[in-house]
Design an enzyme around this catalytic site. Sequence first.
Site, PDB file in Angstrom:
ATOM      1  CB  CYS A 251     -18.631   2.957 -27.288  1.00  0.00           C
ATOM      2  SG  CYS A 251     -17.828   2.932 -28.704  1.00  0.00           S
TER       3      CYS A 251
ATOM      4  N   GLY B  38       0.721  -1.489  -0.131  1.00  0.00           N
ATOM      5  CA  GLY B  38      -0.182   0.149  -0.097  1.00  0.00           C
ATOM      6  C   GLY B  38       0.736   1.245  -0.095  1.00  0.00           C
TER       7      GLY B  38
HETATM    8  C1  LIG Z   1      -3.173  -5.586  -2.977  1.00  0.00           C
HETATM    9  C2  LIG Z   1      -2.182  -5.960  -2.177  1.00  0.00           C
HETATM   10  C3  LIG Z   1      -0.999  -5.275  -1.934  1.00  0.00           C
HETATM   11  C4  LIG Z   1       0.064  -4.183  -2.515  1.00  0.00           C
HETATM   12  O1  LIG Z   1      -0.361  -3.350  -2.536  1.00  0.00           O
HETATM   13  P1  LIG Z   1       0.256  -2.065  -3.700  1.00  0.00           P
HETATM   14  O2  LIG Z   1      -0.637  -1.021  -3.175  1.00  0.00           O
HETATM   15  O3  LIG Z   1       0.156  -2.363  -4.208  1.00  0.00           O
HETATM   16  O4  LIG Z   1       1.346  -1.937  -2.393  1.00  0.00           O
HETATM   17  C5  LIG Z   1      -0.124  -6.480  -0.677  1.00  0.00           C
HETATM   18  N1  LIG Z   1      -0.414  -7.163  -0.256  1.00  0.00           N
HETATM   19  C6  LIG Z   1      -1.701  -7.593  -0.832  1.00  0.00           C
HETATM   20  C7  LIG Z   1      -2.233  -8.192   0.264  1.00  0.00           C
HETATM   21  C8  LIG Z   1      -2.797  -6.892  -1.290  1.00  0.00           C
HETATM   22  O5  LIG Z   1      -4.273  -7.390  -1.333  1.00  0.00           O
END
Ligand SMILES: *Cc1c(COP(=O)(O)O)cnc(C)c1O
Length: 435
Positions: free
Chosen positions: A364, A251
């Site tokens: 579209c 994240g």
């Molecule tokens: C989507 C996700 C990530 C990565 O998220 P990013 O924002 O791309 O870093 C890591 N762990 C889990 C479990 C996820 O679902």
Amino acid sequence: MFPYNVFPDTAAINDNGALEIGGCNLMDLADEYGTSLYVLDEETLRNRCRAFVRAFQSRYGDTQVVYASKAYINPALARLFEEEGLGLDVVSGGELAIAQSVDFPLERVYFHGNNKSPEELAQAVEGNIGRIVIDSFHELETLDRIAGDAGKVQDVLIRVSPGVDPHTHVHTTTGILDSKFGFAIQTGHAAEAVRRAVAARNLNLLGLHFHLGSPIFELEPYAVATEVVLRFAADLREEGLEMREFSPGGGFAIAYTRDQEPPAVGDYANTIVSALTSNCDSLGLPAPRLIIEPGRSIIGPAGVAVYRIGAIKDIPGVRKYVSVDGGMGDNIRPALYQAVYEVVVANKAGQDPSETVTIAGKYCESGDLLASDITLPVVEPGDVLAIPAAGAYCPSMASNYNLNPRPPIVLVQDGRSRLIRRRESYQDMMIADIV
Ligand SMILES: *Cc1c(COP(=O)(O)O)cnc(C)c1O
């Protein structure tokens, strides 16, 4: 000013005012591979991998960095991540199949998802995947049975939901109580999941995982959630939970626009490692292995989407629409959650903006806009647009809507380009059709 902060590390403007990435002129790449086109800068990709490994391992030696494949993966990239020593986080049998196709060391693969099918779980167990991250009671029972049938004991983590809001878009928030992901600590479901996993004959519970959402521009949610989860782990010790692995997910934010300043990787590492070590100390927990799962922050900054301008429609007093040969089929983020991007005219990168335009895709849907009311130098049909920070959640979310073939992906470095995915053909799009 050219927004270097959102472009790959190697971005440069040459003497002719054209944009180069990895020593390759985007105009040349557009001519050679056609548009729409995704360009990935290998140097930035590797720099980002190394930044995560260094930032965490220098502060906490027992860290494994795991690339979140859903940001975008293909076989060539899986090889690159293996070379960099990363693991992979997969969320489907398809992503797992990519890892298997290049003999990625499966012990470094983590399987996530809130509704893995029995077939996907069997594929993972049979492939000797490193960890499966259990997300529901249904999965816990199903996996216990599948592992038992295969005569194996599967290493697992449990995904808990700590009830911490990271203040990102509601569609990309995952760690709050009202979420389809994980077992809530608040409701007692997480504790029950730990008890059942400890009791399950064919599962070996190694620890806990959470993921708050994405992109998270604040540091505080990681510290708060880490404390919540470690307290939970301490409470569950008597029930047989030995937390040997701990993952605060991914994240980590990147800059999409010139004014954004996300925390540096080292800031995230400081926050997570100090929350981990201080809470383990105060709670008397042994130091677990730390698993970090960046996706967007590894591949996002390395990618640039390249389009060619076609029709331009000026509606006096209303709006000037500049249409390109891609759109929501290769980048659905603006339509899906109002994502905002910088746009640069690759062949006029040195020129100052002089008019306000809206960049429309070719699909579209009236909502198929890549950027609204942005300022650009005066553009004309044939000009090439570059949209930076496009490596993550663009090709991976691409579709064949309107039966447009999905774009090629090219890796650039030191003035050389290498196609790692060709443009789809009409035949590709019909390959599963039966007449
Ligand atoms: C989507 C996700 C990530 C990565 O998220 P990013 O924002 O791309 O870093 C890591 N762990 C889990 C479990 C996820 O679902």
